[in-house]
Design a protein around this motif. Structure first.
Motif, PDB file in Angstrom:
ATOM      1  N   MET A   1      13.912  -1.636 -92.588  1.00 12.52           N
ATOM      2  CA  MET A   1      13.595  -2.514 -92.127  1.00 12.52           C
ATOM      3  C   MET A   1      13.054  -3.193 -91.853  1.00 12.52           C
ATOM      4  O   MET A   1      11.479  -3.142 -92.682  1.00 12.52           O
ATOM      5  CB  MET A   1      12.758  -1.018 -90.674  1.00 12.52           C
ATOM      6  CG  MET A   1      11.973  -1.799 -89.121  1.00 12.52           C
ATOM      7  SD  MET A   1      11.759  -0.627 -88.366  1.00 12.52           S
ATOM      8  CE  MET A   1      10.100  -0.296 -89.060  1.00 12.52           C
ATOM      9  N   GLN A   2      13.194  -4.367 -91.785  1.00 11.78           N
ATOM     10  CA  GLN A   2      12.381  -5.464 -91.806  1.00 11.78           C
ATOM     11  C   GLN A   2      11.220  -6.185 -91.085  1.00 11.78           C
ATOM     12  O   GLN A   2      11.727  -5.676 -89.645  1.00 11.78           O
ATOM     13  CB  GLN A   2      13.232  -6.954 -91.985  1.00 11.78           C
ATOM     14  CG  GLN A   2      12.658  -8.019 -92.065  1.00 11.78           C
ATOM     15  CD  GLN A   2      12.660  -8.667 -93.707  1.00 11.78           C
ATOM     16  OE1 GLN A   2      12.712  -7.693 -94.434  1.00 11.78           O
ATOM     17  NE2 GLN A   2      11.130  -9.013 -93.596  1.00 11.78           N
ATOM     18  N   THR A   3      10.472  -6.377 -91.300  1.00 10.90           N
ATOM     19  CA  THR A   3       8.918  -6.135 -90.107  1.00 10.90           C
ATOM     20  C   THR A   3       9.031  -7.608 -89.064  1.00 10.90           C
ATOM     21  O   THR A   3      10.341  -8.497 -90.017  1.00 10.90           O
ATOM     22  CB  THR A   3       7.869  -6.314 -91.183  1.00 10.90           C
ATOM     23  OG1 THR A   3       7.689  -6.747 -91.621  1.00 10.90           O
ATOM     24  CG2 THR A   3       7.521  -4.431 -91.399  1.00 10.90           C
ATOM     25  N   GLN A   8       3.966  -9.129 -89.850  1.00 12.13           N
ATOM     26  CA  GLN A   8       3.783  -9.211 -91.048  1.00 12.13           C
ATOM     27  C   GLN A   8       2.195 -10.044 -91.545  1.00 12.13           C
ATOM     28  O   GLN A   8       1.347  -9.517 -92.562  1.00 12.13           O
ATOM     29  CB  GLN A   8       4.285 -10.176 -91.889  1.00 12.13           C
ATOM     30  CG  GLN A   8       6.223  -9.306 -91.927  1.00 12.13           C
ATOM     31  CD  GLN A   8       6.279 -10.229 -93.378  1.00 12.13           C
ATOM     32  OE1 GLN A   8       6.269 -10.622 -94.027  1.00 12.13           O
ATOM     33  NE2 GLN A   8       7.728  -9.575 -93.309  1.00 12.13           N
ATOM     34  N   ARG A   9       1.586 -10.722 -90.609  1.00 14.01           N
ATOM     35  CA  ARG A   9       1.147 -11.866 -89.965  1.00 14.01           C
ATOM     36  C   ARG A   9      -0.765 -10.848 -90.294  1.00 14.01           C
ATOM     37  O   ARG A   9      -1.728 -11.473 -90.643  1.00 14.01           O
ATOM     38  CB  ARG A   9       0.767 -12.929 -89.041  1.00 14.01           C
ATOM     39  CG  ARG A   9       1.495 -13.972 -89.524  1.00 14.01           C
ATOM     40  CD  ARG A   9       1.318 -14.902 -88.587  1.00 14.01           C
ATOM     41  NE  ARG A   9       1.723 -14.674 -87.065  1.00 14.01           N
ATOM     42  CZ  ARG A   9       3.108 -15.365 -87.189  1.00 14.01           C
ATOM     43  NH1 ARG A   9       3.843 -15.521 -87.630  1.00 14.01           N
ATOM     44  NH2 ARG A   9       3.192 -15.124 -85.160  1.00 14.01           N
ATOM     45  N   GLN A  10      -0.110  -9.737 -89.508  1.00 10.13           N
ATOM     46  CA  GLN A  10      -1.218  -8.600 -88.169  1.00 10.13           C
ATOM     47  C   GLN A  10      -1.658  -7.115 -90.227  1.00 10.13           C
ATOM     48  O   GLN A  10      -2.333  -6.940 -89.940  1.00 10.13           O
ATOM     49  CB  GLN A  10      -0.822  -7.581 -87.535  1.00 10.13           C
ATOM     50  CG  GLN A  10      -0.923  -8.775 -86.610  1.00 10.13           C
ATOM     51  CD  GLN A  10       0.217  -7.732 -85.253  1.00 10.13           C
ATOM     52  OE1 GLN A  10       0.377  -6.969 -85.330  1.00 10.13           O
ATOM     53  NE2 GLN A  10      -0.139  -9.045 -84.115  1.00 10.13           N
ATOM     54  N   MET A  11      -0.556  -7.401 -91.513  1.00  7.28           N
ATOM     55  CA  MET A  11      -0.406  -6.444 -91.733  1.00  7.28           C
ATOM     56  C   MET A  11      -2.056  -6.664 -92.874  1.00  7.28           C
ATOM     57  O   MET A  11      -2.186  -8.052 -93.399  1.00  7.28           O
ATOM     58  CB  MET A  11       0.761  -6.671 -92.767  1.00  7.28           C
ATOM     59  CG  MET A  11       1.508  -5.927 -92.235  1.00  7.28           C
ATOM     60  SD  MET A  11       1.708  -4.645 -92.011  1.00  7.28           S
ATOM     61  CE  MET A  11       2.959  -3.981 -91.297  1.00  7.28           C
ATOM     62  N   ASP A  40       5.112  -9.096 -96.754  1.00  2.00           N
ATOM     63  CA  ASP A  40       4.368 -10.200 -98.016  1.00  2.00           C
ATOM     64  C   ASP A  40       3.221 -10.096 -97.721  1.00  2.00           C
ATOM     65  O   ASP A  40       2.772 -11.451 -98.473  1.00  2.00           O
ATOM     66  CB  ASP A  40       5.638 -10.649 -97.354  1.00  2.00           C
ATOM     67  CG  ASP A  40       5.417 -11.989 -96.466  1.00  2.00           C
ATOM     68  OD1 ASP A  40       4.106 -11.546 -95.361  1.00  2.00           O
ATOM     69  OD2 ASP A  40       5.654 -12.900 -95.707  1.00  2.00           O
ATOM     70  N   ASN A  41       2.845  -9.588 -97.686  1.00  2.00           N
ATOM     71  CA  ASN A  41       0.520  -9.858 -97.570  1.00  2.00           C
ATOM     72  C   ASN A  41       0.159  -8.799 -98.749  1.00  2.00           C
ATOM     73  O   ASN A  41      -0.158  -8.035 -98.402  1.00  2.00           O
ATOM     74  CB  ASN A  41       0.183  -9.448 -96.286  1.00  2.00           C
ATOM     75  CG  ASN A  41      -1.625 -10.224 -96.258  1.00  2.00           C
ATOM     76  OD1 ASN A  41      -1.113 -11.280 -96.911  1.00  2.00           O
ATOM     77  ND2 ASN A  41      -1.988 -10.100 -95.250  1.00  2.00           N
ATOM     78  N   TRP A  42       0.301  -9.760-100.091  1.00  3.17           N
ATOM     79  CA  TRP A  42       0.791  -8.902-100.958  1.00  3.17           C
ATOM     80  C   TRP A  42       0.023  -9.930-102.414  1.00  3.17           C
ATOM     81  O   TRP A  42       0.152 -10.807-101.999  1.00  3.17           O
ATOM     82  CB  TRP A  42       1.345  -7.933-101.789  1.00  3.17           C
ATOM     83  CG  TRP A  42       2.797  -8.234-102.175  1.00  3.17           C
ATOM     84  CD1 TRP A  42       3.430  -8.028-100.651  1.00  3.17           C
ATOM     85  CD2 TRP A  42       3.127  -8.822-103.057  1.00  3.17           C
ATOM     86  NE1 TRP A  42       4.946  -9.099-101.244  1.00  3.17           N
ATOM     87  CE2 TRP A  42       4.579 -10.056-102.875  1.00  3.17           C
ATOM     88  CE3 TRP A  42       2.637  -9.555-103.990  1.00  3.17           C
ATOM     89  CZ2 TRP A  42       5.390  -9.971-103.474  1.00  3.17           C
ATOM     90  CZ3 TRP A  42       3.571 -11.192-104.721  1.00  3.17           C
ATOM     91  CH2 TRP A  42       4.627 -10.825-104.763  1.00  3.17           C
ATOM     92  N   GLU A  43      -0.892  -9.728-103.478  1.00  2.94           N
ATOM     93  CA  GLU A  43      -1.209 -10.274-104.919  1.00  2.94           C
ATOM     94  C   GLU A  43      -0.882  -9.343-105.716  1.00  2.94           C
ATOM     95  O   GLU A  43      -0.915  -8.138-105.473  1.00  2.94           O
ATOM     96  CB  GLU A  43      -2.564 -10.713-104.178  1.00  2.94           C
ATOM     97  CG  GLU A  43      -3.730  -9.247-104.472  1.00  2.94           C
ATOM     98  CD  GLU A  43      -4.699  -9.699-104.485  1.00  2.94           C
ATOM     99  OE1 GLU A  43      -5.440 -10.931-105.040  1.00  2.94           O
ATOM    100  OE2 GLU A  43      -6.077  -9.348-104.269  1.00  2.94           O
ATOM    101  N   LYS A 109       8.301   0.553 -99.001  1.00  2.00           N
ATOM    102  CA  LYS A 109       7.187   1.110 -99.913  1.00  2.00           C
ATOM    103  C   LYS A 109       6.038   1.049 -99.856  1.00  2.00           C
ATOM    104  O   LYS A 109       5.321   1.682 -99.238  1.00  2.00           O
ATOM    105  CB  LYS A 109       7.696   1.591-101.659  1.00  2.00           C
ATOM    106  CG  LYS A 109       6.659   2.082-102.249  1.00  2.00           C
ATOM    107  CD  LYS A 109       4.917   1.353-102.501  1.00  2.00           C
ATOM    108  CE  LYS A 109       4.439   2.608-103.634  1.00  2.00           C
ATOM    109  NZ  LYS A 109       3.228   2.105-103.892  1.00  2.00           N
ATOM    110  N   LEU A 110       5.102  -0.383 -99.763  1.00  2.00           N
ATOM    111  CA  LEU A 110       3.796  -0.727 -98.817  1.00  2.00           C
ATOM    112  C   LEU A 110       4.245  -0.999 -97.592  1.00  2.00           C
ATOM    113  O   LEU A 110       3.031  -0.244 -96.792  1.00  2.00           O
ATOM    114  CB  LEU A 110       3.871  -2.273 -99.385  1.00  2.00           C
ATOM    115  CG  LEU A 110       3.939  -2.357-101.123  1.00  2.00           C
ATOM    116  CD1 LEU A 110       3.155  -3.751-100.816  1.00  2.00           C
ATOM    117  CD2 LEU A 110       2.527  -1.422-101.594  1.00  2.00           C
ATOM    118  N   GLU A 111       5.616  -0.837 -96.937  1.00  2.00           N
ATOM    119  CA  GLU A 111       5.139  -1.033 -95.226  1.00  2.00           C
ATOM    120  C   GLU A 111       5.012   0.548 -94.772  1.00  2.00           C
ATOM    121  O   GLU A 111       3.971   1.358 -93.665  1.00  2.00           O
ATOM    122  CB  GLU A 111       6.686  -1.439 -94.928  1.00  2.00           C
ATOM    123  CG  GLU A 111       7.007  -1.364 -93.341  1.00  2.00           C
ATOM    124  CD  GLU A 111       8.472  -1.820 -92.798  1.00  2.00           C
ATOM    125  OE1 GLU A 111       8.312  -1.625 -90.942  1.00  2.00           O
ATOM    126  OE2 GLU A 111       8.838  -1.839 -93.277  1.00  2.00           O
TER     127      GLU A 111
END
Length: 261
Positions: A1-3, A8-11, A40-43, A109-111
């Motif tokens: 499922m695509q957020t 995503q900005r709130q993640m 997509d908020n990862w490093e 996975k992360l979501e």
């Protein structure tokens, strides 16, 4: 499922720590699986541990294409425990996730784990995973985890590992992987559970764990000896208590890696 973009900005930021040593065969697939996440908020901190192959060049090229990827060479070979500890010292995310350079994550996975953290206010999130061989083909039945795990459960059956766990950074504090044990990851999880951290899992398969002929997981006898050292020297359990837990662990291991029919 695509957020959605708004979602995503709130993640919160997730710091992904990946030790890399002579990983040219699989590391690109591992990194691509992080890039394919539905959030997509990862490093991604790739800690290069003195590889003799083309690992640094592969990572450098991917990092040049994606500013979220950071190539961080160690000054000398440090081994996996010290390398992960260095990553934990350098990361900035609210959550920390680990991914070994030969494993992969599935896109959500992360979501799914961030949702789990929010729903249960958990400190450790973990997931079920596929067990594959060096070619990426299914090697054993999928390992399905229980929704909760505590210290007593983990003493018998390891239900989370480096490539499947996510940690709340504020809960971990200054805890780090012990460097005097070959099963440093297992000792680390036990130390967190000893502190009372709450662990929640999802039965969904969100990662693939690679077991090759030369991997640490493939040598069952050596693994059992190292597990014994954790019971005796890290936890300081008696011989009788250690033997009881080791027998339970051995039985669980036979079931975990049974060949698919």
């Amino acid at each position: 499922m695509q957020t959605s973009d708004a979602g995503q900005r709130q993640m919160p930021l997730v710091s992904v720590i990946m030790p890399a040593y002579n990983s040219e065969t699989y590391i690109k697939s591992a990194i691509r699986s992080v890039q394919a996440q539905t959030v997509d908020n990862w490093e991604l901190l790739v800690l290069e541990d003195g590889s003799k192959d083309s690992t640094p060049e592969i990572v450098a090229k991917l990092a040049a294409e994606d500013e979220r990827i950071r190539l961080l060479p160690n000054e000398k070979n440090m081994g996996p425990a010290r390398t992960r500890n260095r990553g934990m010292d350098l990361c900035t995310g609210k959550y920390i996730a680990f991914l070994d350079s030969d494993d992969i994550w599935y896109p959500d996975k992360l979501e799914k784990q961030l949702a789990l953290a929010e729903e249960y206010e958990a400190d450790i999130m973990y997931c079920s995973y596929a067990i594959v061989d060096s070619q990426g083909k299914s090697r054993s039945a999928d390992f399905i985890v229980p929704p909760q795990a505590d210290l007593k459960y983990m003493l018998v059956k390891s239900v989370f590992s480096c490539s499947t766990a996510m940690l709340r950074r504020s809960s971990v504090g200054d805890s780090r992987f012990p460097v005097d044990f070959y099963h440093e990851d297992y000792a680390f999880w036990l130390s967190l559970l000893q502190k009372g951290l709450a662990a929640r899992g999802t039965p969904e398969v969100l990662a693939a764990y690679r077991v090759s002929e030369n991997s640490r997981a493939s040598n069952k006898l050596a693994s059992a000896v190292r597990r014994w050292h954790v019971y005796r020297k890290f936890l300081h359990y008696s011989v009788l208590r250690s033997a009881w837990y080791l027998s339970r662990y051995a039985f669980a291991g036979v079931l975990k890696y049974r060949k698919k029919q």
